[in-house]
Design an enzyme around this catalytic site. Structure first.
Site, mmCIF file in Angstrom:
data_model
loop_
_atom_site.group_PDB
_atom_site.id
_atom_site.type_symbol
_atom_site.label_atom_id
_atom_site.label_comp_id
_atom_site.label_asym_id
_atom_site.label_seq_id
_atom_site.Cartn_x
_atom_site.Cartn_y
_atom_site.Cartn_z
ATOM 1 N N GLU A 102 78.903 25.297 80.208
ATOM 2 C CA GLU A 102 79.796 24.648 80.830
ATOM 3 C C GLU A 102 80.200 23.164 79.958
ATOM 4 O OE1 GLU A 102 81.523 25.668 83.939
ATOM 5 O OE2 GLU A 102 80.719 27.305 82.941
ATOM 6 N N GLY B 42 81.462 33.762 77.431
ATOM 7 C CA GLY B 42 81.758 33.795 76.174
ATOM 8 C C GLY B 42 83.447 33.861 76.262
ATOM 9 N N ARG C 234 94.489 18.510 76.778
ATOM 10 C CA ARG C 234 94.581 16.818 76.875
ATOM 11 C C ARG C 234 94.870 16.303 75.542
ATOM 12 N NH1 ARG C 234 88.245 16.794 79.066
ATOM 13 N NH2 ARG C 234 88.296 18.204 77.489
ATOM 14 N N LYS D 57 78.573 30.399 91.768
ATOM 15 C CA LYS D 57 78.845 32.072 91.811
ATOM 16 C C LYS D 57 78.309 32.433 93.086
ATOM 17 C CE LYS D 57 79.137 31.925 86.565
ATOM 18 N NZ LYS D 57 78.261 31.777 85.550
HETATM 19 P P1 NAP Z 1 86.544 24.147 77.405
HETATM 20 O O1 NAP Z 1 86.447 25.035 76.362
HETATM 21 O O2 NAP Z 1 85.966 22.847 77.727
HETATM 22 O O3 NAP Z 1 88.174 24.035 77.666
HETATM 23 C C1 NAP Z 1 88.792 23.185 78.488
HETATM 24 C C2 NAP Z 1 90.104 23.092 78.068
HETATM 25 O O4 NAP Z 1 90.936 22.731 79.199
HETATM 26 C C3 NAP Z 1 90.434 22.416 76.960
HETATM 27 O O5 NAP Z 1 91.662 23.016 76.055
HETATM 28 C C4 NAP Z 1 91.033 20.959 77.442
HETATM 29 O O6 NAP Z 1 91.828 20.079 76.585
HETATM 30 C C5 NAP Z 1 91.628 21.290 78.749
HETATM 31 N N1 NAP Z 1 91.282 20.105 79.853
HETATM 32 C C6 NAP Z 1 90.125 19.726 80.516
HETATM 33 N N2 NAP Z 1 90.645 18.646 81.083
HETATM 34 C C7 NAP Z 1 91.710 18.628 81.102
HETATM 35 C C8 NAP Z 1 92.897 17.745 81.822
HETATM 36 N N3 NAP Z 1 92.255 16.717 82.603
HETATM 37 N N4 NAP Z 1 94.056 17.856 81.486
HETATM 38 C C9 NAP Z 1 94.588 18.664 80.485
HETATM 39 N N5 NAP Z 1 93.657 19.588 79.812
HETATM 40 C C10 NAP Z 1 92.348 19.559 79.874
HETATM 41 O O7 NAP Z 1 86.194 24.953 78.656
HETATM 42 P P2 NAP Z 1 85.945 26.598 78.876
HETATM 43 O O8 NAP Z 1 84.662 26.958 78.393
HETATM 44 O O9 NAP Z 1 87.272 27.425 78.431
HETATM 45 O O10 NAP Z 1 86.126 26.615 80.546
HETATM 46 C C11 NAP Z 1 87.236 26.764 81.248
HETATM 47 C C12 NAP Z 1 86.934 27.388 82.563
HETATM 48 O O11 NAP Z 1 86.339 28.685 82.623
HETATM 49 C C13 NAP Z 1 85.889 26.465 83.383
HETATM 50 O O12 NAP Z 1 86.158 26.305 84.668
HETATM 51 C C14 NAP Z 1 84.618 27.279 83.244
HETATM 52 O O13 NAP Z 1 83.760 27.220 84.231
HETATM 53 C C15 NAP Z 1 85.301 28.635 83.365
HETATM 54 N N6 NAP Z 1 84.525 29.914 82.514
HETATM 55 C C16 NAP Z 1 83.909 29.548 81.312
HETATM 56 C C17 NAP Z 1 83.300 30.622 80.617
HETATM 57 C C18 NAP Z 1 82.709 30.479 79.322
HETATM 58 O O14 NAP Z 1 82.167 31.403 78.872
HETATM 59 N N7 NAP Z 1 83.126 29.480 78.908
HETATM 60 C C19 NAP Z 1 82.916 31.817 81.592
HETATM 61 C C20 NAP Z 1 83.422 31.943 82.898
HETATM 62 C C21 NAP Z 1 84.268 30.891 83.389
HETATM 63 P P3 NAP Z 1 91.200 19.817 75.131
HETATM 64 O O15 NAP Z 1 91.104 21.034 74.326
HETATM 65 O O16 NAP Z 1 92.462 18.816 74.804
HETATM 66 O O17 NAP Z 1 90.014 19.007 75.319
HETATM 67 N N1 HSE Z 2 78.655 28.623 81.719
HETATM 68 C C1 HSE Z 2 78.663 29.837 82.452
HETATM 69 C C2 HSE Z 2 77.494 30.652 82.069
HETATM 70 C C3 HSE Z 2 79.920 30.432 81.898
HETATM 71 O O1 HSE Z 2 76.799 30.333 80.942
HETATM 72 O O2 HSE Z 2 77.337 31.558 82.809
HETATM 73 C C4 HSE Z 2 80.343 31.611 82.738
HETATM 74 O O3 HSE Z 2 80.422 31.511 84.002
#
Ligand code: NAP
Ligand code: HSE
Length: 422
Positions: free
Chosen positions: A188, A300, A45, A203
C-alpha cells in the site's frame, strides 16, 4: 460498435497496469465482446510526470474525469479514504458506474457507498479489492452462493507474505524485505497497513460481509501484524517443521462470527504452507462443498488490473450486475477466545534458573511443553532467546502466564506468542 469509456482516478501501480492490459489485450476483448473498452481520461496528482497515456487525457482536476460526458465508468485506483470516498460518491451521483480496488474505503464506508449506488442505480464493482487477481468475490457470490460457508482461513495480504517469504528464503532483514515489496508495487502507499494487519482486516471485512451476510466493523476484528517477527522465529519455526504465515480466519461460532488476522505457524504439510511471496490463498469450508481452495497472485500491477478489467467486462455484459453485499445489516461478530497450540519466544538474559522459572510458570497454569530450544550463546548474562512450543491451551491462559513470567523478571522484553495452525 458500442464502447465503454473509462475515466481512471489514479495511474499508479494498478492504474498503469490497467492501461497496459487494455493495450495488450484490448483487441482480443473487443473481438470477444463485440464491444470496445477504452480509456478516455485519467486523474493524477502530478501531471508533469510521463504517463502511459497522452498528456491530453491526463488531468489533476477531478471534475474533468468524474463529471465528463465521455466517461461511462469511473475506475477508482487512487487508494486511501479521502478523497477516494468523495470521488466515488460524486461519480455515482453523476450517473457513472464505479469500479474500485480500494478495500480501505469499502471496509470503512461500505454502507454509505452502497446506499449511494442504490440511490443512483449505478453499480460498484470491487473484485480487485480482495486477493488481487483471484476472482474470489465472484466465486463466493455466484458459484458458492447456495452453500453455507462456516469457516475460512486464508492469506489475504501479499506484502506480509512476501516479506516473511524473503526473510525465510533469502535471509533478508525485515526492512529490506518491506522495501523490496514496495519496489515491486505490492505494498500500500503506506506499507504500515500491510504489515500491521489492517489491509488483511479490510479484506476480511468484505469477505465476511459477503459470505456471512453481516455488518463488520474494523474494531471487531482481532488484529496482529508481522512487525514483531524476527529471523530467529522464522528459523526456529522451520526447525520444528513450520513456516510463519500471515493468516486471516473467519469462523461461525454458534450464532456469532469470530474474525481475526494474525501471523501463525503453519505446518509445511498444510495447504497454506507452500503459499509464498505475493500469492494469496483462501480455504473455505462449506456445508455442501466441503473444502474449496482459491490460490493466486494477491497483489501486483497486472494481476490486480486483470480483476479490475474483469469487473468492467461484467458491467459491459450485465450493466446492473452487483455482488450481493449488504454492509448495513446488523452485526453478529463476537470474539470467542480460542484454543490452539502456541509458539512462545522469551527474550532472556542467560542467568541460572531462568529456564526453570519459565517452565514452572507454564506448568502452574497447566500449559504443557512439546518442544523447547534455548539459544544463550556467550558469557553468562548474554542476551538470548528461549523458544517453546506448547500443547493445546487457551488464549486467556497464555495471556495470564506470559504476564506472570514478565513479572518474575526472567525476561528482558515481552514474549512473542504465535498460534499454531494445525
Ligand atoms: P499507487 O501506485 O500509489 O497509485 C496511486 C495513484 O493515484 C497515483 O497515480 C497517484 O497520482 C494517484 N492519486 C493518489 N491520490 C490522489 C489524489 N488525491 N488526487 C489525484 N490522484 C491521486 O497505488 P496502487 O498500488 O496502484 O493502488 C491503488 C489502489 O488499488 C489502492 O486502493 C490499493 O489498495 C488497491 N490495490 C492495490 C494493489 C497492488 O498490488 N498495488 C492490489 C490490489 C488493490 P500520482 O501518480 O500523481 O502520485
Ligand atoms: N498491499 C496489498 C497486499 C495489495 O499486499 O496484499 C493487494 O490488495
Amino acid at each position: 460498435m458500442k464502447a465503454t469509456r473509462l475515466g481512471i482516478l489514479g495511474l499508479g501501480t494498478v492504474g498503469s497496469g490497467l492501461v497496459d492490459l487494455l493495450e495488450k489485450g484490448g483487441a482480443n476483448l473487443r473481438h470477444r465482446l463485440d464491444h470496445e473498452i477504452r480509456v478516455t481520461r485519467a486523474l493524477v496528482r502530478d501531471d508533469t510526470r510521463e504517463r502511459r497515456l497522452p498528456s491530453s487525457m491526463v488531468t489533476t482536476d477531478p471534475a474533468q474525469v468524474i463529471e465528463a460526458d465521455d466517461v461511462d465508468v469511473v475506475v477508482e485506483l487512487m487508494g486511501g479514504i479521502e478523497p477516494a470516498r468523495s470521488y466515488i460518491l460524486r461519480a455515482l451521483g453523476a450517473g457513472k458506474s464505479v469500479v474500485t480496488a480500494n478495500k480501505a474505503v469499502l471496509a470503512r464506508h461500505g454502507a454509505e457507498l452502497l446506499a449511494a449506488s442504490h440511490a443512483s442505480g449505478r453499480p460498484i464493482g470491487f473484485e480487485a479489492s480482495v486477493c488481487g487477481g483471484i476472482p474470489l468475490l465472484r466465486a463466493i457470490s455466484t458459484g458458492l452462493i447456495a452453500d453455507e460457508v462456516d469457516q475460512m482461513v486464508g492469506i489475504l495480504n501479499g506484502t506480509s507474505n512476501f516479506v516473511l517469504s524473503r526473510m525465510h528464503q533469502d535471509g533478508l532483514d525485515y526492512a529490506t524485505a518491506v522495501a523490496l515489496a514496495q519496489e515491486r508495487g505490492l505494498a500500500e502507499a503506506d506499507p504500515t497497513l500491510d504489515v500491521n494487519g489492517s489491509d488483511a482486516a479490510h479484506k476480511l471485512i468484505l469477505l465476511a460481509e459477503i459470505m456471512f451476510q453481516t455488518a463488520v466493523g474494523l474494531d471487531q476484528i482481532e488484529r496482529e501484524g508481522i512487525e514483531a517477527i524476527e529471523p530467529i522465529d522464522i528459523q526456529t519455526a522451520d526447525s520444528f517443521g513450520y513456516v510463519i504465515k500471515p493468516v486471516a480466519v473467519a469462523k461461525r461460532v454458534e450464532d456469532a462470527l469470530d474474525l481475526r488476522v494474525h501471523p501463525a505457524l503453519v505446518p509445511y504439510t498444510h495447504v497454506l504452507g507452500p503459499v509464498s511471496d505475493e500469492y494469496n490463498a483462501v480455504l473455505l469450508r462449506g456445508e455442501a462443498t466441503g473444502e474449496t481452495l482459491f490460490y493466486g497472485r494477491g497483489a501486483g500491477s497486472l494481476p490486480t488490473a486483470s480483476a479490475v478489467l474483469g469487473d468492467i467486462v461484467e458491467l459491459v455484459r450485465h450493466p446492473d450486475w452487483r455482488i450481493p453485499w449488504d454492509p448495513a445489516k446488523s452485526t453478529k461478530v463476537r470474539h470467542v477466545p480460542g484454543t490452539s497450540r502456541f509458539y512462545l519466544r522469551f527474550p532472556v538474559h542467560d542467568r541460572p534458573g531462568l529456564i526453570g522459572k519459565v517452565a514452572t510458570a507454564l506448568g502452574e497454569h497447566g500449559v504443557s511443553i512439546t518442544h523447547a530450544q534455548a539459544r544463550l550463546v556467550g558469557a553468562e548474562g548474554a542476551a538470548g532467546n528461549l523458544t517453546i512450543l506448547t500443547h493445546v491451551t487457551s488464549e486467556p491462559v497464555i495471556a495470564q502466564v506470559l504476564s506472570k513470567i514478565e513479572k518474575t523478571g526472567a525476561v528482558r522484553a515481552p514474549a512473542l506468542s504465535l498460534r499454531i495452525l494445525d
